[in-house]
Enzyme design. Structure first.
Site, PDB file in Angstrom:
ATOM      1  CD  GLU A 112      -7.891   8.838  -4.912  1.00 50.88           C
ATOM      2  OE1 GLU A 112      -7.366   8.532  -5.784  1.00 50.88           O
ATOM      3  OE2 GLU A 112      -8.782   9.350  -4.596  1.00 50.88           O
ATOM      4  CE1 TYR A 143      -4.412   8.445  -4.406  1.00 50.06           C
ATOM      5  CE2 TYR A 143      -3.299   6.464  -5.133  1.00 50.06           C
ATOM      6  CZ  TYR A 143      -4.255   7.376  -5.252  1.00 50.06           C
ATOM      7  OH  TYR A 143      -5.069   7.254  -6.474  1.00 50.06           O
TER       8      TYR A 143
END
Ligand code: GDP
Ligand code: MN
Length: 387
Positions: A198, A110
């Site tokens: 993101e 992530y």
């Protein structure tokens, strides 16, 4: 404003971030054209383009083995209603599908880059636990979330690069790739006034290279006036129609799930009004701030917007007149009520500038309005009236 995954990937790619080759379709007849572009012996992934995450678990990401399967999956995906944990119970219709060359995954990470308001800088968040719900990781194992605050957004230091990439345990080649991706994320953020970039998951692919498998970008609405290129990416299909209407009148409106429509001036007062409705056992149907010096046209548009929401059973107007005048508000309400039938209870609480004039306009209008003395009284009255 949100943009689609494929658009976000294009922005990142322009700054050198590695993404897969892909094709967008919005109509079933484009699927035939696609046939000639797809490769034999290539696996694909067919992805619903909706402004919501959690597509993987909801059937919005399909891996396919060959051209035929890919075309079929694309056909099936287009027009399907997808319900993910971010769409709400009604789900979202898929009006756009992205088909990209599939990657083999050795590891999922992530990484995100966001505006860190509390520290007036840009912060990177990274974690070894990619692919899944990052909120859950943050809650269950917060030590696995690494936050790296940039001390100078014009130049990332070696220490900062290392800190961001630390959870991925990369070799020296991969660190160079990681730096390119970090730089791309930072440039996309700065150039486009993004509040969030993101990549989840960022993966190590079969060749042991870092690769962006998903991308999400949020743009600061207040900066859209200077982002004409980004504005072209806006997809009105993905936005709540009532919120689009509200934006035409520059109203700060957010649709919610409850039954009591609220019209308030000032965001703080709007929040307090929503809270007090909840305290009296009901849920607000919207957040609506008509703003400081609203005109009667704006007030009228706001009331019509609330009335157009079929789940609204009653309306609470709470105005504290300052720059906003109570008589202007009252005239806007009366004008709107003449145009659209007001057949649900309406409670009005007015205080401040020109309050007497405002009350007089409402009285003389002969509209069925319950007036309230204070906020608590107003909330009590509207909750009682809809029972
Ligand atoms: P999201 O669920 O909306 O966040 O959609 P993602 O694009 O993140 O995809 C969800 C999951 O599907 C990823 O975490 C991967 O595990 C899987 N996935 C997506 N693209 C690929 C791919 O190209 N190859 C493989 N093997 N899995 C993929
Ligand atoms: Mn994802």
């Amino acid at each position: 404003m949100n943009i689609h995954e494929h658009q976000a990937k294009d922005l990142l790619k322009n700054f050198g971030a590695p993404v897969s080759k892909g094709y967008v379709i919005t109509q079933a007849n484009e699927i035939d054209n696609l046939k000639s572009k797809l490769l034999d012996n290539q696996e694909y992934v067919v992805k619903a383009q909706i402004h919501a995450g959690g597509r993987g678990k909801a059937g919005g990401v399909k891996l396919t083995k060959n051209i035929l399967e890919t075309l079929e999956a694309a056909k099936k995906m287009l027009g399907k209603t997808l319900i993910t944990h971010q769409t709400g119970p009604g789900g979202k219709e898929v009006k756009r599908v992205y088909i990209e060359e599939s990657s083999e995954i050795l590891n999922e990470y992530y990484i995100s880059c966001l505006i860190d308001r509390s520290n007036s800088t840009i912060t990177f968040i990274s974690s070894s636990e990619g692919g899944m719900d990052i909120e859950k990781v943050a809650q269950d194992s917060p030590s696995k979330i690494i936050k790296t605050r940039l001390s100078n957004i014009d130049k990332i230091s070696e220490n900062e690069y290392n800190s961001i990439l630390l959870p991925f345990k990369l070799n020296s080649d991969q660190i160079l790739q990681g730096k390119i991706i970090i730089n791309a994320m930072l440039e996309v953020t700065k150039k486009n006034d993004a509040t969030l970039v993101e990549i989840n998951p960022l993966i190590l692919n079969k060749k042991n290279n870092l690769h962006c498998l998903d991308a999400k970008i949020n743009i600061d609405d207040n900066a859209l006036f200077r982002q004409p290129e980004i504005l072209k990416l806006r997809d009105l299909n993905e936005e709540e129609p009532s919120e689009i209407e509200a934006s035409k009148y520059d109203l700060a409106y957010i649709k919610l799930e409850g039954e009591i429509g609220c019209m308030v001036n000032g965001a703080g007062l709007a929040m307090a009004t929503m809270d007090i409705i909840k305290m009296h056992g009901k849920e607000p149907a919207n957040f609506l701030d008509v703003g400081g010096g609203a005109s009667k046209e704006k007030v009228s548009a706001a009331l019509k917007l609330i009335l157009a929401d079929k789940s609204v059973k009653g309306i609470l107007i709470n105005i504290f007149g300052g720059i906003m005048r109570c008589d202007v508000l009252a005239q806007g309400v009366v004008d709107a009520a003449k145009e659209v039938k007001l057949d649900i209870p309406l409670v009005v609480r007015l205080a401040g500038t020109k309050v007497d004039e405002g009350k007089k306009i409402l009285e003389e209008s002969k509209l069925k309005i319950l007036s309230a003395n204070d906020l608590n009284d107003a909330a009590k009255k509207i909750v009682k009236a809809i029972k």
